[in-house]
Design a protein around this motif. Structure first.
Motif, PDB file in Angstrom:
ATOM      1  N   VAL A  50       0.724  -1.247   0.055  1.00  0.00           N
ATOM      2  CA  VAL A  50      -0.048   0.109  -0.023  1.00  0.00           C
ATOM      3  C   VAL A  50       0.774   1.237   0.009  1.00  0.00           C
ATOM      4  O   VAL A  50       1.769   1.363   0.741  1.00  0.00           O
ATOM      5  CB  VAL A  50      -0.782  -0.023   1.226  1.00  0.00           C
ATOM      6  CG1 VAL A  50      -1.653   1.174   1.414  1.00  0.00           C
ATOM      7  CG2 VAL A  50      -1.825  -1.128   1.132  1.00  0.00           C
ATOM      8  N   ARG A  51       0.456   2.192  -0.850  1.00  0.00           N
ATOM      9  CA  ARG A  51       1.181   3.459  -1.026  1.00  0.00           C
ATOM     10  C   ARG A  51       2.648   3.417  -1.531  1.00  0.00           C
ATOM     11  O   ARG A  51       3.295   4.542  -1.608  1.00  0.00           O
ATOM     12  CB  ARG A  51       1.179   4.291   0.421  1.00  0.00           C
ATOM     13  CG  ARG A  51      -0.090   4.719   1.123  1.00  0.00           C
ATOM     14  CD  ARG A  51       0.103   5.293   2.234  1.00  0.00           C
ATOM     15  NE  ARG A  51      -1.101   5.620   2.797  1.00  0.00           N
ATOM     16  CZ  ARG A  51      -1.704   4.493   3.589  1.00  0.00           C
ATOM     17  NH1 ARG A  51      -1.022   3.755   3.964  1.00  0.00           N
ATOM     18  NH2 ARG A  51      -2.933   5.041   4.250  1.00  0.00           N
ATOM     19  N   GLU A  52       2.940   2.296  -2.097  1.00  0.00           N
ATOM     20  CA  GLU A  52       4.349   2.053  -2.803  1.00  0.00           C
ATOM     21  C   GLU A  52       4.223   2.733  -3.931  1.00  0.00           C
ATOM     22  O   GLU A  52       3.296   2.735  -5.081  1.00  0.00           O
ATOM     23  CB  GLU A  52       4.717   0.657  -3.329  1.00  0.00           C
ATOM     24  CG  GLU A  52       5.816   0.520  -3.814  1.00  0.00           C
ATOM     25  CD  GLU A  52       6.424  -0.979  -4.339  1.00  0.00           C
ATOM     26  OE1 GLU A  52       6.576  -1.189  -5.459  1.00  0.00           O
ATOM     27  OE2 GLU A  52       6.063  -1.883  -3.629  1.00  0.00           O
ATOM     28  N   GLY A  53       5.175   3.790  -4.295  1.00  0.00           N
ATOM     29  CA  GLY A  53       5.396   4.772  -5.173  1.00  0.00           C
ATOM     30  C   GLY A  53       4.778   5.870  -5.006  1.00  0.00           C
ATOM     31  O   GLY A  53       4.770   6.761  -6.073  1.00  0.00           O
ATOM     32  N   TRP A  54       3.913   6.144  -4.355  1.00  0.00           N
ATOM     33  CA  TRP A  54       3.302   7.357  -3.987  1.00  0.00           C
ATOM     34  C   TRP A  54       4.141   8.603  -3.853  1.00  0.00           C
ATOM     35  O   TRP A  54       3.743   9.646  -4.622  1.00  0.00           O
ATOM     36  CB  TRP A  54       2.344   7.535  -2.841  1.00  0.00           C
ATOM     37  CG  TRP A  54       1.003   6.480  -2.826  1.00  0.00           C
ATOM     38  CD1 TRP A  54       0.817   5.723  -3.642  1.00  0.00           C
ATOM     39  CD2 TRP A  54       0.023   6.718  -2.231  1.00  0.00           C
ATOM     40  NE1 TRP A  54      -0.365   5.306  -3.735  1.00  0.00           N
ATOM     41  CE2 TRP A  54      -1.048   5.889  -2.466  1.00  0.00           C
ATOM     42  CE3 TRP A  54      -0.332   7.347  -0.803  1.00  0.00           C
ATOM     43  CZ2 TRP A  54      -2.356   5.689  -2.092  1.00  0.00           C
ATOM     44  CZ3 TRP A  54      -1.669   7.369  -0.397  1.00  0.00           C
ATOM     45  CH2 TRP A  54      -2.607   6.297  -1.017  1.00  0.00           C
TER      46      TRP A  54
END
Length: 109
Positions: A50-54
């Motif tokens: 979750v939220r990887e690359g955000w």
């Protein structure tokens, strides 16, 4: 699509054809997961945390700047301090509206 188990170093593996990788949406070096079920093993693309690359995406968006329309939304006054028609209704008005909605079948009791 049939294939065979092959020796790969000290392990054994299956070579995945390019169309199979494309169907999975995985490129060479991409992460996959094995899903074990009775009598079969499925290969699925690995789930990104979750939220990887955000962080990188936010930096790219900031670097690109905002369009005039996006700027208008950012600058819009979205506070609840602006009176609207609902704010002017009394408790009796709200009960009347609720009764009308119930009578029309719009809402259920």
């Amino acid at each position: 699509m049939a294939t065979s188990i092959r020796k790969i170093g000290n392990s054994q593996g299956v070579i995945l054809p390019k169309p199979a990788l494309q169907a999975l949406g995985v490129a060479e070096g991409g992460a996959v997961e094995f899903v074990y079920e009775p009598g079969k093993i499925s290969i699925v693309p690995a789930q990104r945390p979750v939220r990887e690359g955000w962080e990188e995406d936010a930096k790219a968006i900031a670097a690109a700047g905002l369009t005039d329309e996006e700027r208008e939304w950012v600058d819009a006054d979205l506070s609840d301090d602006i009176p609207d028609a609902w704010d002017a209704l009394s408790e009796a008005d709200m009960q009347r509206v609720e009764a009308e909605l119930l009578a029309d079948g719009v809402v259920k009791p």
